[in-house]
Write a protein that holds these residues in place. Sequence first.
Motif, PDB file in Angstrom:
ATOM      1  N   SER A 215      53.882  40.940  21.681  1.00 29.62           N
ATOM      2  CA  SER A 215      53.443  39.951  22.667  1.00 29.62           C
ATOM      3  C   SER A 215      51.962  39.630  22.591  1.00 29.62           C
ATOM      4  N   ALA A 216      51.188  40.453  21.918  1.00 29.40           N
ATOM      5  CA  ALA A 216      49.747  40.206  21.815  1.00 29.40           C
ATOM      6  C   ALA A 216      49.220  40.962  20.595  1.00 29.40           C
ATOM      7  N   ASP A 217      48.105  40.483  20.062  1.00 24.29           N
ATOM      8  CA  ASP A 217      47.508  41.142  18.897  1.00 24.29           C
ATOM      9  C   ASP A 217      46.794  42.432  19.273  1.00 24.29           C
ATOM     10  N   ARG A 218      46.370  42.507  20.506  1.00 26.51           N
ATOM     11  CA  ARG A 218      45.670  43.699  20.995  1.00 26.51           C
ATOM     12  C   ARG A 218      45.809  43.707  22.513  1.00 26.51           C
ATOM     13  N   GLN A 219      45.459  44.804  23.134  1.00 26.41           N
ATOM     14  CA  GLN A 219      45.524  44.889  24.579  1.00 26.41           C
ATOM     15  C   GLN A 219      44.587  43.870  25.224  1.00 26.41           C
ATOM     16  N   ALA A 220      44.936  43.471  26.442  1.00 26.10           N
ATOM     17  CA  ALA A 220      44.085  42.565  27.210  1.00 26.10           C
ATOM     18  C   ALA A 220      44.243  42.902  28.683  1.00 26.10           C
ATOM     19  N   LEU A 221      43.178  42.657  29.435  1.00 22.45           N
ATOM     20  CA  LEU A 221      43.140  42.989  30.854  1.00 22.45           C
ATOM     21  C   LEU A 221      42.783  41.740  31.661  1.00 22.45           C
ATOM     22  N   LEU A 222      43.436  41.581  32.798  1.00 18.24           N
ATOM     23  CA  LEU A 222      43.120  40.510  33.744  1.00 18.24           C
ATOM     24  C   LEU A 222      43.085  41.126  35.129  1.00 18.24           C
ATOM     25  N   ALA A 223      41.959  40.983  35.820  1.00 15.36           N
ATOM     26  CA  ALA A 223      41.827  41.621  37.128  1.00 15.36           C
ATOM     27  C   ALA A 223      40.814  40.899  37.984  1.00 15.36           C
ATOM     28  N   GLU A 224      40.964  41.089  39.295  1.00 14.27           N
ATOM     29  CA  GLU A 224      39.984  40.621  40.263  1.00 14.27           C
ATOM     30  C   GLU A 224      39.863  41.641  41.380  1.00 14.27           C
ATOM     31  N   LEU A 225      38.634  41.971  41.718  1.00 16.01           N
ATOM     32  CA  LEU A 225      38.352  42.733  42.928  1.00 16.01           C
ATOM     33  C   LEU A 225      37.918  41.721  43.984  1.00 16.01           C
ATOM     34  N   ARG A 226      38.687  41.627  45.053  1.00 12.81           N
ATOM     35  CA  ARG A 226      38.417  40.634  46.105  1.00 12.81           C
ATOM     36  C   ARG A 226      37.959  41.368  47.360  1.00 12.81           C
ATOM     37  N   ILE A 227      36.712  41.161  47.728  1.00 16.97           N
ATOM     38  CA  ILE A 227      36.101  41.857  48.859  1.00 16.97           C
ATOM     39  C   ILE A 227      35.894  40.863  49.991  1.00 16.97           C
ATOM     40  N   GLU A 228      36.502  41.134  51.136  1.00 12.00           N
ATOM     41  CA  GLU A 228      36.322  40.305  52.329  1.00 12.00           C
ATOM     42  C   GLU A 228      35.387  41.046  53.289  1.00 12.00           C
ATOM     43  N   TYR A 229      34.368  40.362  53.735  1.00  8.75           N
ATOM     44  CA  TYR A 229      33.417  40.943  54.677  1.00  8.75           C
ATOM     45  C   TYR A 229      33.773  40.549  56.100  1.00  8.75           C
ATOM     46  N   THR A 230      33.238  41.296  57.041  1.00  9.32           N
ATOM     47  CA  THR A 230      33.574  41.049  58.445  1.00  9.32           C
ATOM     48  C   THR A 230      33.058  39.708  58.943  1.00  9.32           C
ATOM     49  N   ASP A 231      32.095  39.109  58.236  1.00 15.84           N
ATOM     50  CA  ASP A 231      31.596  37.798  58.663  1.00 15.84           C
ATOM     51  C   ASP A 231      32.447  36.655  58.127  1.00 15.84           C
ATOM     52  N   GLY A 232      33.560  37.000  57.416  1.00 15.61           N
ATOM     53  CA  GLY A 232      34.458  35.980  56.892  1.00 15.61           C
ATOM     54  C   GLY A 232      34.185  35.567  55.461  1.00 15.61           C
ATOM     55  N   SER A 233      33.070  35.988  54.887  1.00 15.48           N
ATOM     56  CA  SER A 233      32.762  35.627  53.508  1.00 15.48           C
ATOM     57  C   SER A 233      33.583  36.485  52.539  1.00 15.48           C
ATOM     58  N   VAL A 234      33.745  35.974  51.338  1.00 20.24           N
ATOM     59  CA  VAL A 234      34.556  36.642  50.315  1.00 20.24           C
ATOM     60  C   VAL A 234      33.766  36.713  49.020  1.00 20.24           C
ATOM     61  N   GLU A 235      33.813  37.866  48.378  1.00 20.17           N
ATOM     62  CA  GLU A 235      33.209  38.048  47.061  1.00 20.17           C
ATOM     63  C   GLU A 235      34.301  38.443  46.082  1.00 20.17           C
ATOM     64  N   VAL A 236      34.334  37.789  44.934  1.00 25.46           N
ATOM     65  CA  VAL A 236      35.345  38.078  43.919  1.00 25.46           C
ATOM     66  C   VAL A 236      34.649  38.541  42.647  1.00 25.46           C
ATOM     67  N   ILE A 237      35.045  39.714  42.166  1.00 21.38           N
ATOM     68  CA  ILE A 237      34.523  40.253  40.907  1.00 21.38           C
ATOM     69  C   ILE A 237      35.681  40.250  39.922  1.00 21.38           C
ATOM     70  N   GLY A 238      35.678  39.280  39.028  1.00 21.99           N
ATOM     71  CA  GLY A 238      36.782  39.128  38.090  1.00 21.99           C
ATOM     72  C   GLY A 238      36.409  39.556  36.693  1.00 21.99           C
ATOM     73  N   THR A 239      37.435  39.882  35.913  1.00 24.17           N
ATOM     74  CA  THR A 239      37.195  40.238  34.512  1.00 24.17           C
ATOM     75  C   THR A 239      36.599  39.043  33.777  1.00 24.17           C
ATOM     76  N   ASP A 240      35.548  39.314  33.014  1.00 23.34           N
ATOM     77  CA  ASP A 240      34.899  38.289  32.205  1.00 23.34           C
ATOM     78  C   ASP A 240      34.071  38.988  31.144  1.00 23.34           C
ATOM     79  N   ALA A 241      33.262  38.230  30.429  1.00 19.81           N
ATOM     80  CA  ALA A 241      32.499  38.797  29.313  1.00 19.81           C
ATOM     81  C   ALA A 241      31.389  39.736  29.764  1.00 19.81           C
TER      82      ALA A 241
END
Length: 867
Positions: A215-241
């Motif tokens: 299914s693929a030539d090598r392993q690959a990862l896809l992920a996101e860490l989604r952090i919601e703060y109490t003030d309603g804002s959201v921070e997303v840390i996604g897999t990238d370079a």
Amino acid sequence: MITIIGLGVEHSERGCVTDNPHPRFSYAVRSDRSDVVVDGARLAVGDWTCEAGDQTAVAYDGKPLEPFTEYHVTLDVSTADGEHAHAETTFETGRLGQGWQGRWISDAGYDFVEKKVSPVPMMFRKPFTCDPTKSVRKARLYATAMGVYDFACDGKRIGDRYFAPGFTSYKTNLQYQTYDVTDMVGAGAVHTLLATVAGGWAVGSFVFTRKNRVSADRQALLAELRIEYTDGSVEVIGTDASWEVSESGPVRMADLYDGETYDAMMDPGADGSRCKDWRHASLENPRSRPRHIEADYGAGVVAHETLSPVSVARRAGGELVYDFGQNLAGVVRMRIANGRAGQTVVVRHAEILNPDGSLNTAFLRTAKATATYRCADADGFPEGVQEYGPRFTYMGFRYVSVRGVAEDDLRIEAVVLHSDLRPIGDFACSDERLNQLQHNIVWGAKSNLMDIPTDCPQRDERMGWTGDIAVFAPTACLNFDMSRFLEKWLRDVKAEQLKTGGIPNTVPVQGYGFPATMPEMAIDWWGDACVLVPWAVYRSSGDATVLHDMYDTMKRYVKACRFWAGLIGFGKSRYIWNTPSMLHFGDWVAPDVPKMSQWQKRAKWTATASLNNTSRTLARVAEVLGYDEDARAYDELADKVADAYCSVLTDGNGRLDNEFQTGYVLPLYLNMFPETVRGNAVDHLVKLIEDNDYCIGTGFPGTPYILFALADNGREDVAYRMLLNTACPSWLYEVGMGATTIWERWDGLDENGECPIGDDGTDLMISYNHYASGAVGAFLYQRVAGIEAIGAAYRSFRVRPVLGGGLTWAKAHVDTPYGRVGSAWSLDGGRFSITVEVPVGTTCELALPDGTTMQLSNGVHTATCEM
């Protein structure tokens, strides 16, 4: 008083995260009184409410659900006499189709070209800091991979899953997992995410040809860490370079067949700082770009029981051989004291021992099934004890041999792995041998319900053979809640259906070539899984969604079967499925003939009976779905096939032209013989069984049904004599030989404890953990204990025990969608007594051995009669 039990979402009672825009709810009602009538049930999700009288698969139909949101569910139930009950639960939505901010990442510099092996596992690293000026309200990690992955945050493992994201048809379906990491992240602190991704099914070696990079030539990862703060804002840390990658992690080798090698001297530390080989990850575009990436909809693999050894033998050279007393699928967990840097401990696995006490690994074929641990210095561990258990592989074993460590420095245990399935049934009786048989059936199922329904857990196979689950599904659905597990697998059956309508012999195919497609034709009993498995799920759960989802697949498959059956012959012979025998499995592993080619030569009979069965079953499916015209057409087809079987393959008076047990069992069980000759056919079957000393003579297609064919046609005496036979081949022969699971072959061991399998064309095909012939479990529940569903989900059911075999008592229960159904009977002299448990919302027809029948509403009822 009434109480609500089992309030669940998407067939899950806890922690459901779903991308289904119309999630399904179910519940049961329990009462300490009889004759309770539920006259109101109000289900609410947010501002949406509905009357939920059906109790099974009540679909949400309110305003569109929002992604990444927790929803509160309430249920209020009332009875006709004024009692009330209240229950609550929650579920979360996943991404609901929202695009990923993260990107697929890998290591483009890793050129994996070796054949028949798995790649070196990759590590990925990402330091991050939450906004120090804000408070974290909620944090979720969403992750998937091409391969199998593990995540940790600051050295602490995230979640309890093995082999995430699970085994699917990757070109079409891929799951992602959702992890609650709120307690792992804190504002202002520097945290580190570490992920390890091994080859697994997508990239690693798989099937007995050991094909890799499917299914693929090598392993690959896809992920996101989604952090919601109490003030309603959201921070997303996604897999990238900006993430880092390395192949210098401690997991040096991970392969589903060969095992795992772990070097503790290469442990990167909680933040990865001990690894000096980090470099920037590269963006990746996997070859199998799945069309659907959805929140986990299956039953993931987790750890269950932990077993200690029952004995240890010391062999020459310091080898230790441990017996865990139970054949199982899983891994070992070791605790090594006083380890020295570079000390290597090697663990091998096997199901049986050779006569000299060494491990029999010949039947593993190319699978090495080895766990290797290289110690670091003991001073770096609490109390000098190092602990290790593989994470990216599993083995089928009862015995392990260990080299490289003194017995006094080692503590070892077996960790049982299988999909997270809720047990719902149990059976026991006065014959301990049958109780051991039930134990073997359950453990054979546990070992092979490993994210997909496999054939065996030990050799270089472990594939999703369709024929095995086609015949075993009804028994599986008596012992476990199979809904999520089988609905997930059926998505891949649907996705991998061939253009001709045929179903591959293994699903997912994942690199398996001929005879996976045989070439692109329908294969009786194996392809039948696309009809028989959804029907078993529906009958158990009452949820017709699986029938809706699979209906077109079923129709295309039966159309293909009808095409191949009509390809050769004229007149009634057009309904005899008589294509060349090498394109079928026939009466697979029937013990009365010794060669694969002889099993296949029976295909004309097994295939024709299969066409009758799938057509008749599809007619019932069409009725449930309201397609009455289809139902009539498929019933007509089934009738014509039955008539052809009796007209062409018998003498017209109930005698087969070519006599073998399965050839009688299938038409008798499927009601294909006219009533005028049915008795004669039963007599001929009994004669075959008597001439065979009451030993089993059926292969995969006939074994699940032979006892039913006898007991339901007035020969329960023969059925019990066959069930309780201890000579080879028989179920209790395996029990008598010490089996703790079901064998693939009835003659897996001779009376000297040696395997007689020779050159029969199957390449040493023998597994001692193979659930197919454990399909006899349905007979234990449905005839010995007497519990049998009439309506879906047991909304109406029958209790009618079939007595015999010298049994003096038997009991069973099944936790149905409406609550527990139970039967417990006993014989004391000439007096028969039975206690029946009937859930609220169901009705029961009780039939006593003296012919008395009665209708029972909910409650616990006792009845007696004189024999």
